[in-house]
Design a protein around this motif. Structure first.
Motif, PDB file in Angstrom:
ATOM      1  N   ILE A 146       0.841  -1.198   0.000  1.00  0.00           N
ATOM      2  CA  ILE A 146       0.000   0.000   0.000  1.00  0.00           C
ATOM      3  C   ILE A 146       0.876   1.248   0.000  1.00  0.00           C
ATOM      4  N   PHE A 147       1.913   1.240   0.820  1.00  0.00           N
ATOM      5  CA  PHE A 147       2.815   2.391   0.856  1.00  0.00           C
ATOM      6  C   PHE A 147       3.559   2.557  -0.471  1.00  0.00           C
ATOM      7  N   ASP A 148       3.990   1.462  -1.053  1.00  0.00           N
ATOM      8  CA  ASP A 148       4.678   1.518  -2.351  1.00  0.00           C
ATOM      9  C   ASP A 148       3.752   2.092  -3.424  1.00  0.00           C
ATOM     10  N   ASP A 149       2.527   1.626  -3.444  1.00  0.00           N
ATOM     11  CA  ASP A 149       1.569   2.147  -4.432  1.00  0.00           C
ATOM     12  C   ASP A 149       1.268   3.628  -4.182  1.00  0.00           C
ATOM     13  N   PHE A 150       1.160   4.000  -2.912  1.00  0.00           N
ATOM     14  CA  PHE A 150       0.891   5.391  -2.566  1.00  0.00           C
ATOM     15  C   PHE A 150       2.053   6.298  -3.015  1.00  0.00           C
ATOM     16  N   VAL A 151       3.284   5.845  -2.816  1.00  0.00           N
ATOM     17  CA  VAL A 151       4.461   6.607  -3.236  1.00  0.00           C
ATOM     18  C   VAL A 151       4.474   6.729  -4.766  1.00  0.00           C
TER      19      VAL A 151
ATOM     20  N   ASN B 169       4.417  10.214  -6.777  1.00  0.00           N
ATOM     21  CA  ASN B 169       5.448  10.536  -7.771  1.00  0.00           C
ATOM     22  C   ASN B 169       4.819  10.855  -9.120  1.00  0.00           C
ATOM     23  N   GLY B 170       3.829  10.096  -9.512  1.00  0.00           N
ATOM     24  CA  GLY B 170       3.131  10.364 -10.761  1.00  0.00           C
ATOM     25  C   GLY B 170       2.426  11.712 -10.729  1.00  0.00           C
ATOM     26  N   ALA B 171       1.791  12.009  -9.603  1.00  0.00           N
ATOM     27  CA  ALA B 171       1.100  13.290  -9.469  1.00  0.00           C
ATOM     28  C   ALA B 171       2.098  14.441  -9.507  1.00  0.00           C
TER      29      ALA B 171
ATOM     30  N   THR C 100       3.123  14.938 -13.067  1.00  0.00           N
ATOM     31  CA  THR C 100       2.029  15.557 -13.814  1.00  0.00           C
ATOM     32  C   THR C 100       1.933  17.037 -13.488  1.00  0.00           C
ATOM     33  N   MET C 101       2.061  17.379 -12.221  1.00  0.00           N
ATOM     34  CA  MET C 101       1.995  18.784 -11.817  1.00  0.00           C
ATOM     35  C   MET C 101       3.157  19.577 -12.413  1.00  0.00           C
ATOM     36  N   ALA C 102       4.339  18.983 -12.443  1.00  0.00           N
ATOM     37  CA  ALA C 102       5.491  19.670 -13.028  1.00  0.00           C
ATOM     38  C   ALA C 102       5.265  19.897 -14.519  1.00  0.00           C
ATOM     39  N   GLY C 103       4.722  18.908 -15.209  1.00  0.00           N
ATOM     40  CA  GLY C 103       4.413  19.060 -16.633  1.00  0.00           C
ATOM     41  C   GLY C 103       3.370  20.137 -16.875  1.00  0.00           C
ATOM     42  N   MET C 104       2.346  20.157 -16.030  1.00  0.00           N
ATOM     43  CA  MET C 104       1.310  21.191 -16.154  1.00  0.00           C
ATOM     44  C   MET C 104       1.901  22.583 -15.915  1.00  0.00           C
ATOM     45  N   ALA C 105       2.823  22.680 -14.956  1.00  0.00           N
ATOM     46  CA  ALA C 105       3.460  23.969 -14.672  1.00  0.00           C
ATOM     47  C   ALA C 105       4.273  24.429 -15.873  1.00  0.00           C
ATOM     48  N   ARG C 106       5.018  23.500 -16.493  1.00  0.00           N
ATOM     49  CA  ARG C 106       5.803  23.860 -17.684  1.00  0.00           C
ATOM     50  C   ARG C 106       4.898  24.307 -18.829  1.00  0.00           C
ATOM     51  N   GLU C 107       3.805  23.587 -19.060  1.00  0.00           N
ATOM     52  CA  GLU C 107       2.867  23.956 -20.120  1.00  0.00           C
ATOM     53  C   GLU C 107       2.192  25.294 -19.828  1.00  0.00           C
TER      54      GLU C 107
END
Length: 103
Positions: free
Chosen positions: A7-12, A16-18, A21-28
């Protein structure tokens, strides 16, 4: 040290994916804002620095040429005033008028 809890591995992984995604959205978003700002500023008819400097140099050259011409005109006027005496305005006004034929 790896955790045995999946559960912790999946949560991490989700975090990380989020974050990615947020970094990509910030760049765009930054790229879109930059493009919009360029369009906004481009519509305001600003002048590039090199064009401004070129016009500024041409204006300085024109001022210098104007000053040189003014000096030449003043010298020529002084020379003309010394060579030919100026006629007073009253002498020009007292010239006889031509009479009309038949009078």
């Amino acid at each position: 040290m790896q955790s045995d809890n999946r559960i912790f591995d999946d949560f991490v992984k989700v975090l990380n994916g989020a974050a990615g995604t947020m970094a990509g959205m910030a760049r765009e978003g930054e790229a879109a804002a930059r493009e919009r700002f360029k369009t906004f500023v481009g519509g305001m008819d600003f002048v590039a620095r090199d064009e401004f400097e070129a016009v500024k140099a041409m204006a300085a050259a024109a001022r210098d040429e104007n000053d040189a011409l003014r000096t030449r005109i003043e010298a020529l006027e002084a020379k003309l005033a010394g060579a030919v005496p100026a006629q007073p305005a009253a002498a020009k006004a007292t010239k006889p008028k031509k009479s009309a034929p038949g009078t």
